[in-house]
Motif scaffolding. Structure first.
Motif, PDB file in Angstrom:
ATOM      1  N   ASP A  90       0.767  -1.132   0.133  1.00  0.00           N
ATOM      2  CA  ASP A  90       0.047   0.038  -0.052  1.00  0.00           C
ATOM      3  C   ASP A  90       0.963   1.222   0.029  1.00  0.00           C
ATOM      4  OD1 ASP A  90       0.990   0.120   2.549  1.00  0.00           O
ATOM      5  OD2 ASP A  90      -0.803   0.014   3.587  1.00  0.00           O
ATOM      6  N   GLY A  91       2.137   1.263   0.052  1.00  0.00           N
ATOM      7  CA  GLY A  91       3.106   2.441   0.070  1.00  0.00           C
ATOM      8  C   GLY A  91       3.551   2.645   1.182  1.00  0.00           C
ATOM      9  N   ALA A  92       3.131   2.151   2.493  1.00  0.00           N
ATOM     10  CA  ALA A  92       3.562   2.673   3.866  1.00  0.00           C
ATOM     11  C   ALA A  92       4.704   1.965   4.086  1.00  0.00           C
ATOM     12  CB  ALA A  92       2.400   2.147   4.612  1.00  0.00           C
ATOM     13  N   VAL A  93       5.465   2.807   4.629  1.00  0.00           N
ATOM     14  CA  VAL A  93       7.020   2.344   4.952  1.00  0.00           C
ATOM     15  C   VAL A  93       6.842   2.109   6.442  1.00  0.00           C
ATOM     16  CG1 VAL A  93       9.262   3.105   5.191  1.00  0.00           C
ATOM     17  CG2 VAL A  93       8.098   3.703   3.183  1.00  0.00           C
ATOM     18  N   ARG A  94       7.311   0.816   7.064  1.00  0.00           N
ATOM     19  CA  ARG A  94       7.629   0.636   8.454  1.00  0.00           C
ATOM     20  C   ARG A  94       8.917   0.207   8.654  1.00  0.00           C
ATOM     21  NH1 ARG A  94       6.959  -4.944   8.433  1.00  0.00           N
ATOM     22  NH2 ARG A  94       6.240  -5.934   6.582  1.00  0.00           N
ATOM     23  N   ALA A  95       9.182   0.341  10.041  1.00  0.00           N
ATOM     24  CA  ALA A  95      10.737  -0.005  10.438  1.00  0.00           C
ATOM     25  C   ALA A  95      10.451  -0.973  11.569  1.00  0.00           C
ATOM     26  CB  ALA A  95      11.353   1.379  10.673  1.00  0.00           C
ATOM     27  N   LEU A  96      11.371  -1.781  11.437  1.00  0.00           N
ATOM     28  CA  LEU A  96      11.741  -2.667  12.620  1.00  0.00           C
ATOM     29  C   LEU A  96      13.252  -2.386  13.312  1.00  0.00           C
ATOM     30  CD1 LEU A  96      11.168  -5.368  14.375  1.00  0.00           C
ATOM     31  CD2 LEU A  96      12.065  -6.758  12.479  1.00  0.00           C
ATOM     32  N   THR A  97      13.157  -1.785  14.356  1.00  0.00           N
ATOM     33  CA  THR A  97      14.765  -1.271  14.883  1.00  0.00           C
ATOM     34  C   THR A  97      14.959  -2.027  16.113  1.00  0.00           C
ATOM     35  OG1 THR A  97      14.239   0.661  13.763  1.00  0.00           O
ATOM     36  CG2 THR A  97      16.005   0.649  15.400  1.00  0.00           C
ATOM     37  N   ARG A  98      16.319  -2.372  16.235  1.00  0.00           N
ATOM     38  CA  ARG A  98      16.562  -3.062  17.509  1.00  0.00           C
ATOM     39  C   ARG A  98      18.334  -2.750  17.923  1.00  0.00           C
ATOM     40  NH1 ARG A  98      12.182  -4.177  17.379  1.00  0.00           N
ATOM     41  NH2 ARG A  98      11.133  -6.025  17.557  1.00  0.00           N
ATOM     42  N   THR A  99      18.558  -2.737  19.209  1.00  0.00           N
ATOM     43  CA  THR A  99      19.935  -2.543  19.686  1.00  0.00           C
ATOM     44  C   THR A  99      20.138  -3.806  20.310  1.00  0.00           C
ATOM     45  OG1 THR A  99      19.770  -0.218  19.672  1.00  0.00           O
ATOM     46  CG2 THR A  99      21.315  -1.149  21.015  1.00  0.00           C
ATOM     47  N   THR A 100      21.648  -4.350  19.903  1.00  0.00           N
ATOM     48  CA  THR A 100      22.062  -5.472  20.715  1.00  0.00           C
ATOM     49  C   THR A 100      23.485  -5.020  21.427  1.00  0.00           C
ATOM     50  OG1 THR A 100      23.156  -6.300  18.895  1.00  0.00           O
ATOM     51  CG2 THR A 100      20.837  -6.981  19.069  1.00  0.00           C
ATOM     52  N   HIS A 101      23.805  -5.899  22.184  1.00  0.00           N
ATOM     53  CA  HIS A 101      25.085  -5.649  23.008  1.00  0.00           C
ATOM     54  C   HIS A 101      25.621  -7.124  22.717  1.00  0.00           C
ATOM     55  CE1 HIS A 101      22.918  -2.473  24.620  1.00  0.00           C
ATOM     56  NE2 HIS A 101      24.098  -1.938  24.431  1.00  0.00           N
ATOM     57  N   MET A 102      26.890  -7.379  22.358  1.00  0.00           N
ATOM     58  CA  MET A 102      27.372  -8.810  22.282  1.00  0.00           C
ATOM     59  C   MET A 102      28.788  -8.596  22.453  1.00  0.00           C
ATOM     60  SD  MET A 102      27.308  -9.018  17.940  1.00  0.00           S
ATOM     61  CE  MET A 102      25.868  -7.880  18.038  1.00  0.00           C
ATOM     62  N   PRO A 103      29.387  -9.680  23.073  1.00  0.00           N
ATOM     63  CA  PRO A 103      30.770  -9.923  23.485  1.00  0.00           C
ATOM     64  C   PRO A 103      31.713 -10.293  22.143  1.00  0.00           C
ATOM     65  CG  PRO A 103      29.772 -11.871  24.085  1.00  0.00           C
ATOM     66  CD  PRO A 103      28.508 -11.024  23.758  1.00  0.00           C
ATOM     67  N   GLY A 104      32.987 -10.356  22.365  1.00  0.00           N
ATOM     68  CA  GLY A 104      33.853 -10.899  21.186  1.00  0.00           C
ATOM     69  C   GLY A 104      34.691  -9.904  20.840  1.00  0.00           C
ATOM     70  N   ASN A 105      35.553 -10.161  19.896  1.00  0.00           N
ATOM     71  CA  ASN A 105      36.408  -9.360  19.053  1.00  0.00           C
ATOM     72  C   ASN A 105      35.713  -8.738  17.957  1.00  0.00           C
ATOM     73  OD1 ASN A 105      36.579 -11.270  17.293  1.00  0.00           O
ATOM     74  ND2 ASN A 105      38.393 -12.329  18.011  1.00  0.00           N
ATOM     75  N   ARG A 106      36.462  -7.853  17.073  1.00  0.00           N
ATOM     76  CA  ARG A 106      35.884  -7.093  16.117  1.00  0.00           C
ATOM     77  C   ARG A 106      35.321  -8.313  14.977  1.00  0.00           C
ATOM     78  NH1 ARG A 106      36.861  -2.349  13.790  1.00  0.00           N
ATOM     79  NH2 ARG A 106      38.772  -1.990  14.808  1.00  0.00           N
ATOM     80  N   SER A 107      36.052  -9.437  14.805  1.00  0.00           N
ATOM     81  CA  SER A 107      35.465 -10.342  13.711  1.00  0.00           C
ATOM     82  C   SER A 107      34.287 -11.062  14.374  1.00  0.00           C
ATOM     83  CB  SER A 107      36.489 -11.381  13.680  1.00  0.00           C
ATOM     84  OG  SER A 107      36.081 -12.569  12.691  1.00  0.00           O
ATOM     85  N   ASP A 108      34.169 -11.378  15.799  1.00  0.00           N
ATOM     86  CA  ASP A 108      33.060 -12.037  16.124  1.00  0.00           C
ATOM     87  C   ASP A 108      31.792 -11.176  16.179  1.00  0.00           C
ATOM     88  OD1 ASP A 108      34.517 -14.062  17.190  1.00  0.00           O
ATOM     89  OD2 ASP A 108      34.891 -13.333  19.123  1.00  0.00           O
ATOM     90  N   VAL A 109      31.986  -9.926  16.527  1.00  0.00           N
ATOM     91  CA  VAL A 109      30.846  -8.793  16.475  1.00  0.00           C
ATOM     92  C   VAL A 109      30.244  -8.655  15.098  1.00  0.00           C
ATOM     93  CG1 VAL A 109      30.284  -6.321  16.928  1.00  0.00           C
ATOM     94  CG2 VAL A 109      31.785  -7.680  18.495  1.00  0.00           C
ATOM     95  N   ARG A 110      31.351  -8.518  14.279  1.00  0.00           N
ATOM     96  CA  ARG A 110      30.871  -8.308  12.667  1.00  0.00           C
ATOM     97  C   ARG A 110      30.080  -9.861  12.419  1.00  0.00           C
ATOM     98  NH1 ARG A 110      36.211  -5.914   9.579  1.00  0.00           N
ATOM     99  NH2 ARG A 110      35.463  -3.582  10.056  1.00  0.00           N
TER     100      ARG A 110
END
Length: 434
Positions: free
Chosen positions: A395-415
């Motif tokens: 129908d043209g309407a735009v909706r959003a699904l937004t979240r924040t997470t916190h995760m452990p690990g190094n750069r590679s793990d997080v990515r």
């Protein structure tokens, strides 16, 4: 994590992966896991996978260890080349108590292969190369030859156990394995295999401890649970539960699946083994998606384009680290960045909307976070990642699904974990699209 329930014992096999380059980690072993999957498909019990360097005594020790485990079949990979450190056939011949003999027909076959290869290298001494490759025509007496895919033949040596000797390169080993399975010697060795049905359930968002509790309850409440062989694995934040069962005990699996759905219906995203990547690809059919990434460095876009036909639904991608890049390339409002920070849900949503507009897409996803090292704060430590999926409905309407997470690990793990979370949010948003 793994849980094993054993009914009757199937035919058993062991795998020996040879090569100092594999043992030291310079080359990753691809053959062990691939052969393990093929044995699983055949209903053959895999007892051990061992690795050793290119040393005769060590190869012999692995063969004798597996024979001591009462396996019916031993499969080796590697060590079939023409150089001095390629000694697997010689060691296997001695282990099986067979003389090493020259096969004239095989020598001619190898000579023809080598002659064709040498045409590209006119400065190489062809006679010297042929002499070196003659070693590959030496086989244990009475062994069945597996036709070379490269220059190295494989062999099947009948006995107790039967030994299948395969080359190291996966492109040669894999087609040769199919030929090996068809031989009378291998069929006889695995005649006692058990026919299984295999089922795979995938979950996301459930800790291993939660699944462990459910399986402990299942052990008490599911009739025939002891006839199920269950293996669980946590990978990239997803839980994979693989269950093997003989057809006559299929009702036990049906009851287990019913219990899993009752307890963890929200976390189950696949009961047929399908990956989230495959599901997202199907959901994107007829749509166009664009990505805007910061901490994931374009890995999400790369993952989306791994499926065949992805060019039909992946419109484009922007990787933007600096705030001015987010503003210029994605139209993020600088005042929003000042008010909430570059790593925030409002910025993630504006990034997703910016990607959607920039590429004329109907689906956009934004990822911004702190993968580390450094850069974190008490309020937003390293591993803080914000996601937003925006979807334009019919129908043209735009909706959003937004979240924040916190995760452990190094750069590679997080990515890596972030790309998986993004795929699951995308799946959830697309299921509701329309």
């Amino acid at each position: 994590m793994g849980l094993r329930r054993v009914g009757r014992v199937s035919a058993r096999a062991g795998i020996v992966v040879t090569g100092t380059e594999v043992l030291t980690g310079r080359v990753r072993d691809l053959n062990g896991p691939w052969l393990a999957d093929r044995l699983l498909e055949l209903g053959v019990e895999l007892a051990h996978v061992t690795q050793c360097g290119d040393r005769a005594d060590d190869i012999d020790a692995q063969l004798r260890f597996l024979a001591g485990q009462q396996v019916d079949l031993i499969i080796t990979s590697g060590g079939l080349g023409p150089t001095a450190d390629d000694m697997t056939v010689e060691v296997v011949s001695r282990f099986c108590g067979r003389e090493l003999v020259l096969d004239d027909g095989l020598e001619r076959t190898i000579d023809e292969i080598v002659t064709g290869l040498m045409a590209r290298f006119p400065d190489v001494d062809a006679d010297a190369v042929r002499a070196a490759n003659r070693k590959q025509a030496l086989i244990p007496a009475g062994a069945q030859i597996l036709t070379p895919v490269g220059t190295a033949p494989g062999v099947v040596v009948p006995g107790t156990p039967t030994v299948v000797v395969l080359p190291g390169p996966p492109r040669e080993l894999q087609p040769m394995w199919r030929a090996a399975v068809a031989t009378d010697a291998v069929q006889a060795a695995i005649a006692g295999r058990t026919r299984y049905e295999q089922h795979t359930v995938r979950m996301f968002g459930l800790p291993e401890s939660g699944l462990a509790d459910t399986l402990r309850d299942a052990e008490k409440t599911v009739p025939g649970f002891d006839r199920l062989e269950i293996t669980t694995c946590l990978r990239r934040g997803e839980l994979e539960i693989v269950t093997r069962v003989e057809p006559q005990h299929a009702s036990a699996y049906t009851d287990l699946l019913s219990l899993l759905r009752d307890r963890h219906g929200r976390e189950i995203f696949s009961t047929d083994g399908a990956l989230v990547d495959d599901q997202v690809a199907e959901l994107l059919a007829g749509r166009r998606i664009a990505t805007a990434e910061s901490c994931t460095a374009g890995l999400l876009a790369a993952r989306l384009t791994e499926r065949p036909g992805s060019s039909a639904y992946v419109a484009g991608a922007v990787v933007a680290y600096a705030n001015d890049a987010k503003i210029e390339l994605l139209g993020v409002d600088g005042e929003v960045i000042d008010a909430h920070g570059a790593v925030s849900e409002p910025v993630a949503e504006q990034m997703a909307l910016g990607a959607l507009r920039r590429f004329g897409a109907d689906t956009g996803i934004g990822v911004t976070g702190i993968a580390g090292p450094g850069g974190g704060t008490a309020a937003k430590p390293v591993g803080t990642v914000c996601f937003s999926v925006v979807v334009r409905d019919d129908d043209g309407a735009v909706r959003a699904l937004t979240r924040t997470t916190h995760m452990p690990g190094n750069r590679s793990d997080v990515r890596e974990r972030s790309t998986t979370i993004a795929m699951h949010l995308l799946r959830r948003a697309l299921i509701g699209a329309g």
